[in-house]
Design an enzyme around this catalytic site. Structure first.
Site, PDB file in Angstrom:
ATOM      1  CD  GLN A 183      13.520  48.903  40.172  1.00  0.00           C
ATOM      2  OE1 GLN A 183      13.896  49.096  38.583  1.00  0.00           O
ATOM      3  NE2 GLN A 183      14.146  48.560  41.194  1.00  0.00           N
TER       4      GLN A 183
ATOM      5  CB  CYS B 143      21.172  52.181  40.055  1.00  0.00           C
ATOM      6  SG  CYS B 143      20.284  53.354  41.809  1.00  0.00           S
TER       7      CYS B 143
END
Ligand code: SAH
Length: 462
Positions: free
Chosen positions: A288, A418
């Protein structure tokens, strides 16, 4: 009869929405116009550039009345660089735009009724500090300008034109100095940047990762050559970075990294800390990019999983096992699945380094590993787990993967996404197959960009 719009026709528009590429959308009698550079709330004069049957593109001629949410973009290449489409909006307005996007997608594409959403939709988690310099990773394409000078920066939206940018305001200020030293090495030894059209030159991209927790840097050069030329000289120039490597990519492709990498200085991985856990990260593994928000995202995923300590859990699309290990600290057993072999190597080491013994990892596509496991392990309690966590790339879940999850029939599915559109599509399928959407919370992992992350909890209907 509806009006037919013609090229160069000028019209006044009130921008009400943003498209997936961050372009402003304004409608006249329901007919949408897409206008780059226009923001929600703006009243503009636009010139039609291309009219289709159901929509048109237009260019921004003039802002007649600026949106009250407009701010001066902090970066000098905002508007040209393809990365930060929302820099012209106040952070509050960015958060509202993202939260509305998730809400509306779940409503329209997910078929979740508005009464239900109003009841369960939780406030978006924004950044508490200035939403700049949050990225721990940047990938700079290299090339040449018209005068033959080496340039690096970011791609303009939709094209591969490089917009030179020495100091991206989303990334670490130290990157500039690292990149300058690489350019110096290229100039000294006549090493050419890659030319995408001719497929010549050497340096394609430079990947820089920073560990915020340990203040370490990883640099990986992606090269169009079998071996890095003048390797020792580059090492001399970058001897202070914790990990220096190159990855060979001689393919004529848009994929950035090659399949493997060679470490030439320091460690093959760098370390970072999220919460109480420490992670090894290699250049090819997904990690991330916003560590501050990642911690909030993972805490939310963990909260939604409602673990008491005795559960069996799958973590699909597990990357280097970050979510898996958070879950493992609170469960009986966790199995992670990930397609990139190097990420699974990292995941196994991460479990070991954090003294976690109840996590197991499998390399492969989730849509292959999960059905195979289900078919071949009928006596194992992992085929009917308590919780399945998924965190797929933008395209969402494969239908085979969804079918197997439904057959495995976990009490809870925690969906980390996402892309709100594919999330909504998949939520709809789960809801048609015995699950109910219980909780939703967007998280702003990527301030200034149009992207938004979401965590959802789906529970098996009684
Ligand atoms: N949960 C992790 C990674 C999420 S990103 C984290 O928070 O860090 C999505 C991951 O899915 C990437 O690591 C990518 O390599 C992996 N992936 C992509 N397609 C896949 C597939 N079909 N099966 C399993 N993993 C996949």
């Amino acid at each position: 009869m509806t009006h037919e719009y013609k090229k160069n026709e000028e019209l006044e528009l009130r921008i009400t929405d943003l498209g997936s590429e961050g372009e402003g959308i304004g409608k006249i009698e329901g007919f949408p116009f897409f206008v780059k550079g226009a923001l929600p709330g703006d009243k503009i004069l636009a010139g039609v550039t291309k009219a289709k049957k159901n929509y048109a593109f237009a260019r921004l001629i003039k802002v007649i009345e600026p949106s009250p949410d407009r701010v001066e973009p902090p970066c000098h290449v905002a508007g040209r660089c393809g990365g930060c489409r929302l820099q012209g909006l106040s952070y509050e307005a960015q958060l509202k735009f993202k939260s509305d996007k998730v809400y509306n997608d779940l409503l329209r594409l997910g078929g979740v009724p508005s009464e239900k959403l109003d009841e369960i939709f939780e406030p978006i988690m924004g950044m508490d500090s200035t939403p700049l310099r949050y990225r721990n990773k940047a990938q700079y394409p290299f090339g040449k300008d018209k005068n033959g000078n080496i340039i690096y920066g970011f791609y303009a939206g939709r094209t591969h034109d490089i917009i030179p940018c020495e100091d991206c305001l989303l990334s670490s200020p130290e990157n500039k100095d690292i990149l300058e030293r690489i350019v110096l090495w290229m100039k000294e030894f006549g090493i050419e940047p890659y030319d995408e059209r001719l497929h010549t030159g050497v340096v394609r991209h430079v990947l820089i990762r920073k560990s915020f927790a340990f203040d370490e840097f990883m640099v990986c050069l992606v090269i169009n050559a079998k071996k890095l030329p003048h390797e020792e000289k580059l090492i001399e120039k970058l001897s202070d970075v914790a990990s220096l490597s190159y990855s060979v990519n001689t393919e004529d492709t848009n994929v950035i990294m090659g399949d493997s990498y060679t470490t030439i200085h320091g460690n093959p991985v760098i370390r970072d800390r999220i919460g109480d856990l420490i992670f090894n990260i290699s250049p090819l593994s997904f990690y991330q990019v916003n560590p501050v928000q990642t911690e909030k995202l993972y805490k939310t995923a963990l909260e939604y999983a409602e673990l008491k300590g005795n559960e069996t859990v799958w973590d699909l699309y597990c990357g280097i096992g970050t979510i898996s290990l958070f879950l493992a600290c609170n469960a009986k057993k966790v199995c992670g699945v990930e397609i990139v072999p190097q990420a699974i190597d990292d995941a196994k080491k991460n479990a070991e380094n954090n003294d976690i013994l109840n996590a197991e990892f499998f390399v492969g596509a989730a849509e292959e590993v999960l059905p195979e496991y289900y078919a071949n392990n009928s006596s194992d309690d992992m085929i009917h787990p308590d919780v399945i966590v998924v965190d797929p790339p933008r395209k969402g879940l494969d239908s085979v993967c969804i079918d197997t999850i439904v057959k495995m029939s976990p009490e809870r599915i925690v969906y980390v996404s996402c892309d709100p559109a594919t999330l909504s599509r998949d939520v709809k399928i789960f809801c048609e197959n015995g699950y109910e959407l219980k909780r939703v919370r967007p998280c702003d992992m990527f301030p200034m960009t149009v992207h938004v992350e979401t965590v959802c909890l789906l529970s098996k209907k009684p």
